[in-house]
Design a protein around this motif. Sequence first.
Motif, PDB file in Angstrom:
ATOM      1  N   PRO A 198       0.814  -1.222   0.000  1.00 13.98           N
ATOM      2  CA  PRO A 198       0.000   0.000   0.000  1.00 13.98           C
ATOM      3  C   PRO A 198       0.852   1.278   0.000  1.00 13.98           C
ATOM      4  O   PRO A 198       1.732   1.449   0.843  1.00 13.98           O
ATOM      5  N   VAL A 199       0.574   2.154  -0.933  1.00 13.49           N
ATOM      6  CA  VAL A 199       1.311   3.414  -1.019  1.00 13.49           C
ATOM      7  C   VAL A 199       1.052   4.267   0.210  1.00 13.49           C
ATOM      8  O   VAL A 199       1.932   4.995   0.681  1.00 13.49           O
ATOM      9  N   GLU A 200      -0.153   4.178   0.761  1.00 20.06           N
ATOM     10  CA  GLU A 200      -0.514   5.007   1.911  1.00 20.06           C
ATOM     11  C   GLU A 200       0.439   4.790   3.084  1.00 20.06           C
ATOM     12  O   GLU A 200       0.816   5.743   3.781  1.00 20.06           O
ATOM     13  N   GLU A 201       0.873   3.548   3.292  1.00 14.51           N
ATOM     14  CA  GLU A 201       1.818   3.274   4.368  1.00 14.51           C
ATOM     15  C   GLU A 201       3.187   3.874   4.076  1.00 14.51           C
ATOM     16  O   GLU A 201       3.857   4.391   4.971  1.00 14.51           O
ATOM     17  N   LEU A 202       3.608   3.808   2.822  1.00 18.14           N
ATOM     18  CA  LEU A 202       4.892   4.387   2.449  1.00 18.14           C
ATOM     19  C   LEU A 202       4.874   5.905   2.603  1.00 18.14           C
ATOM     20  O   LEU A 202       5.884   6.517   2.958  1.00 18.14           O
ATOM     21  N   ALA A 203       3.717   6.514   2.335  1.00 15.77           N
ATOM     22  CA  ALA A 203       3.609   7.969   2.404  1.00 15.77           C
ATOM     23  C   ALA A 203       3.820   8.505   3.812  1.00 15.77           C
ATOM     24  O   ALA A 203       4.143   9.676   3.997  1.00 15.77           O
ATOM     25  N   ARG A 204       3.646   7.657   4.805  1.00 16.04           N
ATOM     26  CA  ARG A 204       3.888   8.090   6.178  1.00 16.04           C
ATOM     27  C   ARG A 204       5.379   8.175   6.497  1.00 16.04           C
ATOM     28  O   ARG A 204       5.783   8.863   7.426  1.00 16.04           O
ATOM     29  N   ALA A 205       6.181   7.434   5.729  1.00 19.34           N
ATOM     30  CA  ALA A 205       7.601   7.323   6.068  1.00 19.34           C
ATOM     31  C   ALA A 205       8.531   7.992   5.065  1.00 19.34           C
ATOM     32  O   ALA A 205       9.702   8.219   5.385  1.00 19.34           O
ATOM     33  N   TYR A 206       8.024   8.309   3.862  1.00 16.81           N
ATOM     34  CA  TYR A 206       8.903   8.813   2.807  1.00 16.81           C
ATOM     35  C   TYR A 206       8.356  10.091   2.187  1.00 16.81           C
ATOM     36  O   TYR A 206       7.144  10.304   2.122  1.00 16.81           O
ATOM     37  N   ASP A 207       9.276  10.923   1.711  1.00 11.89           N
ATOM     38  CA  ASP A 207       8.903  12.154   1.014  1.00 11.89           C
ATOM     39  C   ASP A 207       8.649  11.901  -0.467  1.00 11.89           C
ATOM     40  O   ASP A 207       7.731  12.474  -1.056  1.00 11.89           O
ATOM     41  N   LEU A 208       9.480  11.071  -1.062  1.00  7.12           N
ATOM     42  CA  LEU A 208       9.390  10.726  -2.482  1.00  7.12           C
ATOM     43  C   LEU A 208       9.161   9.224  -2.619  1.00  7.12           C
ATOM     44  O   LEU A 208       9.832   8.414  -1.961  1.00  7.12           O
ATOM     45  N   ILE A 209       8.220   8.842  -3.486  1.00  7.31           N
ATOM     46  CA  ILE A 209       7.873   7.428  -3.636  1.00  7.31           C
ATOM     47  C   ILE A 209       7.764   7.100  -5.124  1.00  7.31           C
ATOM     48  O   ILE A 209       7.071   7.790  -5.875  1.00  7.31           O
ATOM     49  N   VAL A 210       8.462   6.064  -5.533  1.00  3.52           N
ATOM     50  CA  VAL A 210       8.311   5.559  -6.894  1.00  3.52           C
ATOM     51  C   VAL A 210       7.137   4.590  -6.870  1.00  3.52           C
ATOM     52  O   VAL A 210       7.127   3.622  -6.097  1.00  3.52           O
TER      53      VAL A 210
END
Length: 375
Positions: free
Chosen positions: A47-59
């Motif tokens: 899930p991108v939503e979980e990554l968005a909590r930890a990272y500024d930039l996401i591929v």
Amino acid sequence: MTVLKGMTWSHPRGYDPMVACAALWSERSGVAIDWDKRSLQDFESFPVEELARAYDLIVIDHPHTGQIVAEGCLAPLDTPDRAEEMAAIARGSVGPSFASYTMAGRQWALPLDAATQVQAWRPDLLDGPVTGWDAVIAQARAGRVVLPLRPPHVLMCVMTFAANLGRAPAPVETHGFLDPETGAEDSARLQELAALVAPECHGMDPIAAFEAMAEQGSGLALCPYGYGYANYALDGFRPHRLAFGDIPVLGTNGPCGAALGGTGIAVSARSSHVAAARDFAYYVASGPVQAGPYAAAGGQPGHRDAWTDPRINARFLGFFRNTLATLDASYLRPRHDGYMIFQQAASEVLDAGLKARTAPAALTAKLNEMYQTCL
């Protein structure tokens, strides 16, 4: 110095160019970026939503677009002050790459890497690409074919078969996935080919398939349908060099309908540095950077400036030039909120059905039922 955190995927093509471009950006802007990486399988499903909590930039992968819009976890990139840069990147789109990240009137990512299902072959074992289904089957009967069938790639094959024959999956007017009358033919075609390749293919993604082709002593000559990886066309990247070209066609429509892949660069709405992250996204997605340091670091660019560059094509054995027709005519998968659940579940059902030799009509009916549920 501002330090951003970025997440990409674990392959030289996904990681090396981000590190190289971030180093150049740091010298230019004073903003540093620390990149983490995750597996291809994780990239396709986490899930991108979980990554968005930890990272500024996401591929990200474009089929997540509907989900991330519903969750509000990414910051839109189409700000008024970027209109000209946005238009230039849109004009440079290879196939529907740019459009794949557009939804609800906003742009949620910029094309970073362009890919679709193409064919790969060993130029030391085959004189050139195969051009039709009969040739694919002939090579498979000779034990020379590898095919990525690990979910979700097994589903991508059925999508490509259907779309290449002019019956693209998930037509809006029917709210089904495959044409109920002809969809069984697509499942049957995949079943025929899957029965002729090694059982290990069911656990392979394109990286594993190309590694198997390129390793020392391999007799595998052809991967007819798999997401292209330009790195394997580089001299010295692996013991055996691979060549890439348009997909084998099934009908009379040419090399169209391959299921679009690739990646985009997105900015977390949770970031404390949205403006700084957005600046880098525009930088790394721009034509000069894509055709320059991004490609030089082993990336597979998402901008047409790189795909048509003679120097880049010479270095990659014509990879970009020889697969451009397939990418320009590729099929854009569904992206609505809920699609990703269908993609994983349907891939698992299809994979199990291939192994069990389930009747193609029954497989098609099950996929259509699952798709209606995900809507």
